[in-house]
Design an enzyme around this catalytic site. Structure first.
Site, PDB file in Angstrom:
ATOM      1  N   SER A  80      45.124   9.437 -35.165  1.00  0.00           N
ATOM      2  CA  SER A  80      44.557   8.153 -35.584  1.00  0.00           C
ATOM      3  C   SER A  80      45.501   7.455 -36.560  1.00  0.00           C
ATOM      4  O   SER A  80      45.987   8.083 -37.510  1.00  0.00           O
ATOM      5  CB  SER A  80      43.209   8.421 -36.273  1.00  0.00           C
ATOM      6  OG  SER A  80      42.714   7.236 -36.838  1.00  0.00           O
ATOM      7  N   GLY A  81      45.726   6.153 -36.371  1.00  0.00           N
ATOM      8  CA  GLY A  81      46.648   5.415 -37.234  1.00  0.00           C
ATOM      9  C   GLY A  81      46.202   5.346 -38.690  1.00  0.00           C
ATOM     10  O   GLY A  81      47.007   5.504 -39.608  1.00  0.00           O
ATOM     11  N   HIS A  82      44.889   5.144 -38.914  1.00  0.00           N
ATOM     12  CA  HIS A  82      44.469   4.839 -40.302  1.00  0.00           C
ATOM     13  C   HIS A  82      44.388   6.064 -41.200  1.00  0.00           C
ATOM     14  O   HIS A  82      44.133   5.925 -42.407  1.00  0.00           O
ATOM     15  CB  HIS A  82      43.148   4.051 -40.307  1.00  0.00           C
ATOM     16  CG  HIS A  82      41.919   4.831 -39.972  1.00  0.00           C
ATOM     17  ND1 HIS A  82      41.019   5.221 -40.921  1.00  0.00           N
ATOM     18  CD2 HIS A  82      41.420   5.271 -38.797  1.00  0.00           C
ATOM     19  CE1 HIS A  82      40.011   5.860 -40.353  1.00  0.00           C
ATOM     20  NE2 HIS A  82      40.237   5.900 -39.056  1.00  0.00           N
TER      21      HIS A  82
ATOM     22  N   CYS B  24      31.714   9.735 -41.625  1.00  0.00           N
ATOM     23  CA  CYS B  24      30.652   9.264 -40.738  1.00  0.00           C
ATOM     24  C   CYS B  24      29.304   9.740 -41.232  1.00  0.00           C
ATOM     25  O   CYS B  24      28.283   9.194 -40.896  1.00  0.00           O
ATOM     26  CB  CYS B  24      30.827   9.806 -39.329  1.00  0.00           C
ATOM     27  SG  CYS B  24      32.499   9.885 -38.830  1.00  0.00           S
TER      28      CYS B  24
HETATM   29  N1  PLP Z   1      38.568  13.275 -35.828  1.00  0.00           N
HETATM   30  C1  PLP Z   1      38.696  13.628 -37.114  1.00  0.00           C
HETATM   31  C2  PLP Z   1      39.024  15.034 -37.471  1.00  0.00           C
HETATM   32  C3  PLP Z   1      38.505  12.665 -38.116  1.00  0.00           C
HETATM   33  O1  PLP Z   1      38.613  13.015 -39.400  1.00  0.00           O
HETATM   34  C4  PLP Z   1      38.188  11.341 -37.735  1.00  0.00           C
HETATM   35  C5  PLP Z   1      37.912  10.312 -38.763  1.00  0.00           C
HETATM   36  O2  PLP Z   1      37.091  10.481 -39.637  1.00  0.00           O
HETATM   37  C6  PLP Z   1      38.083  11.030 -36.380  1.00  0.00           C
HETATM   38  C7  PLP Z   1      38.280  12.033 -35.460  1.00  0.00           C
HETATM   39  C8  PLP Z   1      37.797   9.637 -35.919  1.00  0.00           C
HETATM   40  O3  PLP Z   1      38.955   8.858 -36.029  1.00  0.00           O
HETATM   41  P1  PLP Z   1      38.940   7.276 -35.826  1.00  0.00           P
HETATM   42  O4  PLP Z   1      38.381   6.697 -37.079  1.00  0.00           O
HETATM   43  O5  PLP Z   1      40.375   6.914 -35.600  1.00  0.00           O
HETATM   44  O6  PLP Z   1      38.108   6.980 -34.628  1.00  0.00           O
END
Ligand code: PLP
Length: 403
Positions: A214-216, A344
């Protein structure tokens, strides 16, 4: 409103600030170089050149071929694609570790898949993985899979590179050895959204056929990510409706995001050793200071304080005698941004499946303090000043109410 106290951002696992060089790299594509790379004129070709160059740079960082890079809207989409995309081709159900991010766990459960126990440090339990793979490969075994009525095989095994709550790093080579031995030919997926900021994925994830990034989480923009799909791995598209990404992911390419993601991954890789040393030392100072508080335990870290199996940015604590909601509220009002679980879940204050899988007592509050590429000693000073005082205040209040 401008707060009258310094803010310590200790929630970098949720998202990181955009690196200045990323902002600079993206700017022209938010300005006059706004072409749609799918077109056939000069402006479109200019945009496609930028995408191609970003793809090549990302491939170097991730240790794959440029045409194995599929751009997505982030790790959530990449995870969903990796878990569900093989099913039209391969029969069976997906398997994952019990502490995966919901972006893996939910699609796995939706497809009737199973999760595999972790050891006390949060790594997937190798014996449990062998048993799950063996059982599912055995004709006549129905397992505990939701809806499984007959013998099942495994469509994909998904094991995260580093956990987003407690920070544990998995040994993906060992996992790949087990998959190759017990269920040869089954693709291995790793969610490297948290690992990418700290670990050399070209080495650590080299045996995974599918890798999500993931970029952010690495100083890049939100809404962009990558799924590496290694040559020879069959995967149907998740999003249909266009020929972009060689038909593997439809939709107009997010050119500024893609350019920013490449710059962020590259900067992260170039500065990795220095960042890990500096931030790891800050995390250690913070964790050592906070476990000195009565009733505070560092999750997945023993009395020897060996944190070599945890990514440098994460300190995860359980705190007895404290209400989680009150803790986060008071920390926020004193300028400490932290999280109870993953980003989340923290808003909803639901119990964390990761804490439950690791046996964290249900009556203890959990606190994730996470540092990032631009964290400073002042952030840690603030945490060490505010957290002990807030914990004491909550306990004193609870004691006076209980009297
Ligand atoms: N997978 C993990 C381990 C993460 O920490 C996160 C973000 O909280 C994600 C997936 C989801 O990433 P994105 O925000 O790029 O959808």
């Amino acid at each position: 409103m401008v707060p009258d106290h310094p803010i310590a951002d200790l929630d970098h696992a949720a998202t990181t600030s955009v690196r200045p060089e990323v902002r600079a790299a993206m700017a022209p594509f938010l300005d006059d170089r706004f072409g749609n790379p799918s077109g056939s004129h000069a402006r479109a070709r200019e945009a496609m050149r930028a995408v191609d160059e970003a793809r090549e740079r990302i491939a170097v960082v991730l240790g794959c071929a440029p045409d194995e890079v599929v751009f997505t809207s982030g790790a959530t989409e990449a995870d969903n694609h990796a878990v569900t995309g093989g099913l039209p081709i391969r029969s069976g159900i997906p398997l994952c570790s019990a502490v995966e991010h919901p972006a893996v766990l939910h699609p796995v459960h939706a497809l009737g898949g199973r999760s595999v126990a972790v050891d006390p440090t949060g790594r997937i339990d190798p014996d449990a993985l062998v048993v799950a793979l063996g059982e599912l490969g055995t004709p006549g075994f129905a397992g505990d899979a939701i809806g499984a009525t007959e013998a099942e095989t495994v469509s994909v095994v998904s094991v995260m590179t580093a956990n987003n709550e407690v920070g544990t790093i998995n040994d993906l080579d060992a996992v790949a050895d087990i998959v190759d031995r017990v269920a040869p030919g089954t693709p291995l997926h790793t969610d490297a959204a948290q690992g990418a900021a700290w670990l050399d994925l070209a080495k650590l994830a080299s045996r995974a056929q599918l890798v999500s990034v993931s970029g952010h989480k690495v100083g890049g923009p939100k809404g962009v990510g990558v799924l590496v799909v290694r040559h020879g791995t069959s995967l149907e598209p998740l999003i249909r409706g266009g020929s972009q990404e060689h038909g593997r992911r439809a939709g107009t390419l997010n050119v500024p995001g893609i350019v920013g993601c490449a710059a962020a991954l590259e900067s992260t890789a170039v500065r990795r050793d220095e960042t890990n040393r500096r931030v790891g030392a800050l995390r250690d100072r913070m964790a050592d200071g906070l476990v000195a508080i009565d009733g505070v335990t560092e999750t997945v870290v023993g009395a020897d304080r060996d944190r070599s199996h945890v990514i440098p940015g994460i300190c995860h604590l359980s705190i007895r005698g404290v209400d989680s909601e009150a803790l986060l509220y008071l920390l926020d009002s004193h300028g400490v941004a932290a999280s109870a679980a993953s980003s989340c879940q923290s808003g909803a204050q639901v119990a964390s499946h990761v804490a439950a899988a690791l046996g964290v007592p249900a009556d203890a509050a959990t606190l994730r303090l996470s540092l990032g590429w631009d964290s400073t000693g002042a952030d840690v000073d603030r945490a060490l000043e505010v957290i002990p005082a807030v914990v004491e205040r909550i306990r004193t209040f609870a004691g006076s109410v209980g009297r």
